[in-house]
Write a protein that holds these residues in place. Sequence first.
Motif: not given
Ligand SMILES: C[S@@+](CC[C@H](N)C(=O)[O-])C[C@H]1O[C@@H](n2cnc3c(N)ncnc32)[C@H](O)[C@@H]1O
Length: 222
Positions: A20, A24-25, A59-60, A62-64, A87, A139, A157, A163, A166
């Motif tokens: 992308y 992530y942050h 939503m997302g 990611g790292t948790g 995720e 998903g 997101a 993206q 979203l």
């Molecule tokens: C900004 S990062 C999230 C960071 C996360 N909250 C963290 O604390 O690490 C965005 C996340 O959305 C996921 N992602 C991207 N497109 C997605 C989709 N259509 N549906 C669900 N997750 C999606 C990515 O893989 C990524 O992990």
Amino acid sequence: MSDQKVISEDGFHTISSSAYGVTYHSIYGALNESITVFLSAGLQFQILKGKKKISIFEMGLGTGLNALLTLIDTADTDIHIDYTAIELHPLKWQDASELNYINELNGQQWKPSFQSMHTCPADQYVDLTSSFRFRKYHGDLLTTDIEGRYDVIYYDAFAPTAQEELWTSAVMEKMYNMLHQGGVLVTYCAKGSFKRALKSVGFKVEALPGPPGKREMTRAHK
Ligand SMILES: C[S@@+](CC[C@H](N)C(=O)[O-])C[C@H]1O[C@@H](n2cnc3c(N)ncnc32)[C@H](O)[C@@H]1O
């Protein structure tokens, strides 16, 4: 090229996504962003209203990091959390375990819960503690039917530049329908077109001061 771990300005890791082209942050501070945008503006907002049972959708995952901080923040309180995350590209535990969150937070006791967030089966609740239930969907937000109603949505997101699909009014309508009345969606994004999309589906939009490096963030109320 593969994803890379990067140290953000507050010393907490984030991940640079090669697919992308974004992190992530915030590179100005992963912890600061998580606390300001999600825990303070979302979780604490509902706690201050006196809610003792709070359902959160992220939503997302990611790292948790957002989920881990929510778990730690509400431990040893009388707050019960139901946490659901989605995720599309789950991290392998091998990669998540190399993030410095547990060490930076002095949180060895939380490592088993953090591991469960990444390794538990999809689509079903697991009790991480007696007051924190966790479930994740593997998903796509755009096509997954998400069960339940939520008090807080952590909308994390990737940015609209990465993206755009979203951040549309159609997705925000889905988020609106997933919230309880009085629920809030919080996000770091303050883009005009996104705020117009929120308003167009019925949200009341509030601008709040953002985390380091970001003048504004958004809290949207149902
Ligand atoms: C900004 S990062 C999230 C960071 C996360 N909250 C963290 O604390 O690490 C965005 C996340 O959305 C996921 N992602 C991207 N497109 C997605 C989709 N259509 N549906 C669900 N997750 C999606 C990515 O893989 C990524 O992990």
